[in-house]
Write a protein that holds these residues in place. Sequence first.
Motif, mmCIF file in Angstrom:
data_model
loop_
_atom_site.group_PDB
_atom_site.id
_atom_site.type_symbol
_atom_site.label_atom_id
_atom_site.label_comp_id
_atom_site.label_asym_id
_atom_site.label_seq_id
_atom_site.Cartn_x
_atom_site.Cartn_y
_atom_site.Cartn_z
ATOM 1 N N GLY A 103 -0.463 18.397 12.587
ATOM 2 C CA GLY A 103 0.721 18.811 13.343
ATOM 3 C C GLY A 103 1.807 17.763 13.297
ATOM 4 O O GLY A 103 1.814 16.873 12.451
ATOM 5 N N MET A 104 2.710 17.912 14.235
ATOM 6 C CA MET A 104 3.864 17.047 14.281
ATOM 7 C C MET A 104 3.489 15.582 14.473
ATOM 8 O O MET A 104 4.142 14.687 13.925
ATOM 9 N N LYS A 105 2.435 15.339 15.257
ATOM 10 C CA LYS A 105 2.035 13.957 15.536
ATOM 11 C C LYS A 105 1.727 13.211 14.235
ATOM 12 O O LYS A 105 2.124 12.063 14.060
ATOM 13 N N ALA A 106 1.018 13.891 13.354
ATOM 14 C CA ALA A 106 0.654 13.263 12.081
ATOM 15 C C ALA A 106 1.902 12.951 11.260
ATOM 16 O O ALA A 106 1.997 11.900 10.629
ATOM 17 N N ILE A 107 2.878 13.865 11.292
ATOM 18 C CA ILE A 107 4.096 13.671 10.504
ATOM 19 C C ILE A 107 4.896 12.492 11.046
ATOM 20 O O ILE A 107 5.375 11.637 10.293
ATOM 21 N N ILE A 108 5.019 12.430 12.369
ATOM 22 C CA ILE A 108 5.762 11.320 12.970
ATOM 23 C C ILE A 108 5.056 10.001 12.660
ATOM 24 O O ILE A 108 5.697 9.008 12.310
ATOM 25 N N PHE A 109 3.721 10.034 12.731
ATOM 26 C CA PHE A 109 2.973 8.815 12.433
ATOM 27 C C PHE A 109 3.248 8.363 10.998
ATOM 28 O O PHE A 109 3.418 7.181 10.730
ATOM 29 N N LEU A 151 0.836 -1.205 0.000
ATOM 30 C CA LEU A 151 0.000 0.000 0.000
ATOM 31 C C LEU A 151 0.871 1.256 0.000
ATOM 32 O O LEU A 151 1.770 1.383 0.814
ATOM 33 N N PRO A 152 0.641 2.188 -0.938
ATOM 34 C CA PRO A 152 1.380 3.448 -0.849
ATOM 35 C C PRO A 152 0.879 4.231 0.361
ATOM 36 O O PRO A 152 -0.288 4.619 0.414
ATOM 37 N N LYS A 153 1.779 4.414 1.319
ATOM 38 C CA LYS A 153 1.340 4.956 2.615
ATOM 39 C C LYS A 153 0.770 6.362 2.514
ATOM 40 O O LYS A 153 -0.017 6.777 3.358
ATOM 41 N N ILE A 154 1.152 7.070 1.453
ATOM 42 C CA ILE A 154 0.655 8.446 1.331
ATOM 43 C C ILE A 154 -0.858 8.457 1.158
ATOM 44 O O ILE A 154 -1.535 9.418 1.475
ATOM 45 N N ALA A 155 -1.399 7.306 0.696
ATOM 46 C CA ALA A 155 -2.849 7.190 0.552
ATOM 47 C C ALA A 155 -3.551 7.372 1.893
ATOM 48 O O ALA A 155 -4.722 7.737 1.952
ATOM 49 N N LEU A 156 -2.812 7.093 2.971
ATOM 50 C CA LEU A 156 -3.416 7.227 4.294
ATOM 51 C C LEU A 156 -3.376 8.673 4.785
ATOM 52 O O LEU A 156 -3.930 8.990 5.834
ATOM 53 N N GLY A 157 -2.703 9.547 4.025
ATOM 54 C CA GLY A 157 -2.502 10.937 4.433
ATOM 55 C C GLY A 157 -3.733 11.626 4.990
ATOM 56 O O GLY A 157 -3.720 12.078 6.139
ATOM 57 N N PRO A 158 -4.810 11.700 4.218
ATOM 58 C CA PRO A 158 -6.000 12.406 4.703
ATOM 59 C C PRO A 158 -6.517 11.841 6.027
ATOM 60 O O PRO A 158 -6.859 12.602 6.936
ATOM 61 N N MET A 159 -6.532 10.517 6.127
ATOM 62 C CA MET A 159 -6.997 9.903 7.371
ATOM 63 C C MET A 159 -6.113 10.276 8.542
ATOM 64 O O MET A 159 -6.578 10.595 9.626
ATOM 65 N N ILE A 160 -4.794 10.227 8.291
ATOM 66 C CA ILE A 160 -3.856 10.538 9.365
ATOM 67 C C ILE A 160 -4.064 11.962 9.853
ATOM 68 O O ILE A 160 -4.055 12.236 11.057
ATOM 69 N N ILE A 161 -4.289 12.891 8.907
ATOM 70 C CA ILE A 161 -4.495 14.290 9.307
ATOM 71 C C ILE A 161 -5.747 14.414 10.167
ATOM 72 O O ILE A 161 -5.757 15.105 11.182
ATOM 73 N N ILE A 162 -6.790 13.689 9.755
ATOM 74 C CA ILE A 162 -8.037 13.783 10.521
ATOM 75 C C ILE A 162 -7.856 13.197 11.924
ATOM 76 O O ILE A 162 -8.296 13.750 12.922
ATOM 77 N N TRP A 163 -7.150 12.078 11.995
ATOM 78 C CA TRP A 163 -6.989 11.430 13.298
ATOM 79 C C TRP A 163 -6.023 12.169 14.216
ATOM 80 O O TRP A 163 -6.239 12.301 15.397
#
Lengths: 265, 252
Positions: free
Chosen positions: A135-141, A119-131
């Motif tokens: 901020g920094m937490k999303a980037i580290i995740f 899975l290209p992890k960038i596809a999870l980008g929008p979800m990660i931002i919402i969760w």
Amino acid sequence: MKRQLTEHQKYLDKLKKDKAIVIFFRIAILVIFLAVWELLADLKVIDSFLFSSPSRVLVTLFNLHSSGELYSHIFTTIFETLAGFFIASILGVLIAVVLWWSEKLRKIFEPYIVVLNSLPKIALGPMIIIWFGAGMKAIIFMAVIITVIVTIINMLSGFIETDENKILLLKSMGATKSQIFLKLVLPSALPTMISTLKINVGMSWIGSIMGEYLVSKRGLGYLIVYGGQVFKLDLVMASTVVLCVLAAIMYLVVSIVERTLIKWK
Amino acid sequence: MNKILTLENVTLSYQTKTSETKAVSNLNFSVSEGEFVAMIGPSGCGKTSILSLIAGLIKPSSGKITMFGSEVIEPSKRTGYMLQKDHLFPWRNIENNVFLPLEIKKNKTEENLAYSKGLIEKYGLREFSKYYPKQLSGGMRQRVALIRTLSQKPDILLLDEPFSALDYQTRLSVCDDVYKIIKSEKKTAILVTHDISEAISLADTVLVLSKRPATILDSCEMDIDKSLTPLKRREHPAFSKWFEKLWKELNL
Ligand SMILES: Nc1ncnc2c1ncn2[C@@H]1O[C@H](COP(=O)(O)OP(=O)(O)OP(=O)(O)O)[C@@H](O)[C@H]1O
Ligand SMILES: [Mg+2]
């Protein structure tokens, strides 16, 4: 005896000479590249507005340095990258240990790992931002999720490759499973661990920069995106140069760790 | 003499998804204290399986293995298993390889360490005790593997083709070394090999195994002067007599 000594001396001289040649060309390539780039920009063969030039990159770096801005960007990105690197490496190794330990778990989780890996992890980008918020937490995740799957796969195959006969030997001595792991499986997977860490250096940089592309108001990735948006290619180039230097330093640290850990090779 | 190991009607089958492989069938023999037993048999007949059974690494499908009066159900402190290759751990130096069994058994006492160091010294490896396995020759590594096996003070040594990784010349001399070490430490040994001359030159008793599933075809007491070294035994007149006899039995 004397002749032997001189022969050895000759050999050492040759080694030294070979090394000098390699280093000379390494530097020469860089210098020539920079010189040609600068020259082409000065002669207006290339548009320095689009392609920047070494001198403009230097000026940009100097300005960022004197305004103090540079360091807050660098530290943000380094922090995210290191956090991603350590969390993912430790977590990945631990998961690999658990999966090595239990063949059942390994079989159960195999398809999930395979799918997550492709899975290209960038596809999870929008979800990660919402969760995690923008901020920094999303980037580290993001850095963690990109790095951890590769770590699991590499380390697990390293663990599984352990010589069956050596395991048998330890069993014949009455070794427990944890002794087999600590005395044999882990040390024999050490080279795999080092190469995984080297890969992880790159992976966590990808993760943190990609994360900064998506969200963030600070960091080298942010500078690059921002520079691109306002057409400040000098800024983009300068940030990229800093990234290169930082990645090289981190790689060097891992190499030093490698040399101190694997003495027996 | 005192029987310390007995196998009674031992049978072993390996189960796999597609088939069942019978590896050992109806095996009966016993070993006395201090005896050197060699097992010879065709390739794949089940020799390694027999040693693994005695070592307690696998359980027989039926039958019973008794060692020092109790049934073998798991690896015992009293057996030392030496595999086909030396299997020294490359990241440990020689000394630490030798100490490995002590670490596993958690009895790295002063006394045991001194005993192991004594073995290293006695068998000519003291200068190399801080070396890594890569820096040693094949014959030396094999000696280290034997010393590692001895460091746990086993009563019975199980040797699975311990010389097969060596070239012929080295093999003869390491064979002599290993024999000397085993005899001077007064150990009981069971050696598996497919080399008839190796079996004759080392053993007190040679067991001839059948093709798979292994069972004992013949048991021969070697009547060659026991004070001779293995190398010297090869020149003894009885040697060729035994060789011919065993060779015929194996190729029947
Ligand atoms: N773990 C296992 N699972 C299934 N079958 C096995 C296993 N180990 C051995 N066998 C089978 O049992 C038979 C005997 O094997 P074993 O290794 O004991 O023979 P061997 O006499 O030591 O052979 P070699 O001379 O090649 O070392 C072989 O046919 C082998 O395929
Ligand atoms: Mg075998």
